[in-house]
Design a protein around this motif. Sequence first.
Motif, mmCIF file in Angstrom:
data_model
loop_
_atom_site.group_PDB
_atom_site.id
_atom_site.type_symbol
_atom_site.label_atom_id
_atom_site.label_comp_id
_atom_site.label_asym_id
_atom_site.label_seq_id
_atom_site.Cartn_x
_atom_site.Cartn_y
_atom_site.Cartn_z
ATOM 1 N N GLU A 153 -29.845 -55.872 43.885
ATOM 2 C CA GLU A 153 -30.448 -55.084 42.807
ATOM 3 C C GLU A 153 -30.730 -56.044 41.665
ATOM 4 O O GLU A 153 -29.898 -56.902 41.349
ATOM 5 N N MET A 154 -31.890 -55.891 41.033
ATOM 6 C CA MET A 154 -32.314 -56.799 39.977
ATOM 7 C C MET A 154 -32.316 -56.058 38.627
ATOM 8 O O MET A 154 -32.521 -54.843 38.579
ATOM 9 N N PHE A 155 -32.163 -56.836 37.543
ATOM 10 C CA PHE A 155 -32.075 -56.269 36.194
ATOM 11 C C PHE A 155 -32.798 -57.179 35.217
ATOM 12 O O PHE A 155 -32.774 -58.399 35.359
ATOM 13 N N ASP A 156 -33.416 -56.590 34.209
ATOM 14 C CA ASP A 156 -34.166 -57.395 33.240
ATOM 15 C C ASP A 156 -33.327 -57.800 32.034
ATOM 16 O O ASP A 156 -33.767 -58.597 31.214
ATOM 17 N N ASP A 157 -32.104 -57.276 31.926
ATOM 18 C CA ASP A 157 -31.263 -57.544 30.764
ATOM 19 C C ASP A 157 -29.796 -57.396 31.192
ATOM 20 O O ASP A 157 -29.477 -56.548 32.031
ATOM 21 N N LEU A 158 -28.926 -58.206 30.620
ATOM 22 C CA LEU A 158 -27.500 -58.133 30.919
ATOM 23 C C LEU A 158 -26.952 -56.723 30.693
ATOM 24 O O LEU A 158 -26.145 -56.222 31.472
ATOM 25 N N GLY A 159 -27.400 -56.065 29.644
ATOM 26 C CA GLY A 159 -26.910 -54.718 29.354
ATOM 27 C C GLY A 159 -27.195 -53.743 30.479
ATOM 28 O O GLY A 159 -26.351 -52.910 30.822
ATOM 29 N N CYS A 160 -28.370 -53.835 31.071
ATOM 30 C CA CYS A 160 -28.712 -52.969 32.206
ATOM 31 C C CYS A 160 -27.803 -53.267 33.391
ATOM 32 O O CYS A 160 -27.311 -52.350 34.058
ATOM 33 N N LEU A 161 -27.566 -54.546 33.653
ATOM 34 C CA LEU A 161 -26.705 -54.940 34.767
ATOM 35 C C LEU A 161 -25.296 -54.389 34.583
ATOM 36 O O LEU A 161 -24.721 -53.808 35.509
ATOM 37 N N ILE A 162 -24.731 -54.549 33.403
ATOM 38 C CA ILE A 162 -23.364 -54.073 33.143
ATOM 39 C C ILE A 162 -23.305 -52.550 33.227
ATOM 40 O O ILE A 162 -22.363 -51.991 33.790
ATOM 41 N N LYS B 278 -21.227 -63.580 18.023
ATOM 42 C CA LYS B 278 -19.829 -63.306 18.335
ATOM 43 C C LYS B 278 -19.591 -63.696 19.784
ATOM 44 O O LYS B 278 -20.340 -63.284 20.670
ATOM 45 N N LEU B 279 -18.558 -64.488 20.035
ATOM 46 C CA LEU B 279 -18.217 -64.938 21.373
ATOM 47 C C LEU B 279 -17.522 -63.806 22.132
ATOM 48 O O LEU B 279 -16.603 -63.174 21.614
ATOM 49 N N LEU B 280 -17.980 -63.568 23.369
ATOM 50 C CA LEU B 280 -17.416 -62.517 24.211
ATOM 51 C C LEU B 280 -17.123 -63.058 25.608
ATOM 52 O O LEU B 280 -17.795 -63.979 26.066
ATOM 53 N N SER B 281 -16.158 -62.451 26.267
ATOM 54 C CA SER B 281 -15.878 -62.753 27.673
ATOM 55 C C SER B 281 -16.355 -61.570 28.520
ATOM 56 O O SER B 281 -16.715 -60.514 27.980
ATOM 57 N N TYR B 282 -16.315 -61.733 29.822
ATOM 58 C CA TYR B 282 -16.712 -60.639 30.720
ATOM 59 C C TYR B 282 -15.859 -59.392 30.468
ATOM 60 O O TYR B 282 -16.386 -58.283 30.405
ATOM 61 N N SER B 283 -14.569 -59.559 30.280
ATOM 62 C CA SER B 283 -13.700 -58.394 30.060
ATOM 63 C C SER B 283 -14.046 -57.667 28.757
ATOM 64 O O SER B 283 -13.836 -56.454 28.654
ATOM 65 N N ASP B 284 -14.596 -58.377 27.779
ATOM 66 C CA ASP B 284 -15.014 -57.738 26.528
ATOM 67 C C ASP B 284 -16.203 -56.796 26.740
ATOM 68 O O ASP B 284 -16.390 -55.844 25.980
ATOM 69 N N LEU B 285 -17.020 -57.062 27.749
ATOM 70 C CA LEU B 285 -18.245 -56.284 27.952
ATOM 71 C C LEU B 285 -17.970 -54.843 28.371
ATOM 72 O O LEU B 285 -18.801 -53.965 28.149
ATOM 73 N N ASP B 286 -16.814 -54.585 28.956
ATOM 74 C CA ASP B 286 -16.490 -53.243 29.426
ATOM 75 C C ASP B 286 -16.392 -52.247 28.277
ATOM 76 O O ASP B 286 -16.848 -51.107 28.391
#
Length: 151
Positions: free
Chosen positions: A60-69, A135-143
């Motif tokens: 599955e493809m996504f145009d933005d990180l937000g859509c993917l998450i 602001k620096l974020l990690s993968y766990s911050d994205l949830d």
Amino acid sequence: MKKRGLVVLFSAVLLLQACSNKDFKPRGIVSETDVCKVCNMSIVHEEYAGQIALSNGDYEMFDDLGCLIEYMKNLNKGDVGKAFIKDEGENNWVDVKTASYVYDKDIWTPMSYGVIAFESKDSAQQYIDKEGKGKLLSYSDLDSFKWGVHH
């Protein structure tokens, strides 16, 4: 006869388990046909693209990180083989879970999520230092992250 049936069943289970241990790799974007799974937009700005290799072998493809998450939040963990996002600095595919991220409301992304990815924490911090924002974020911050205009 029953013994033979159990051997066949056991062998089939082992074979299926072996098939599930795939080495998931990112695939190239096909600009003529790939669209974002969430917003249905064409993937015009490949440098912000993301993708998921599903455990069944589909992509599955996504145009933005937000859509993917957003899409990943609605999947069972076992459905995801591996997810990738484009690195802001090098424009290569990196693992979503090991990447570092920078957010700022003024960072442009295709769907205005304002989060960009970097292969390393050092690269992300260098971007923040150079640009004077973020602001620096990690993968766990994205949830639990408040996704800018999408919050």
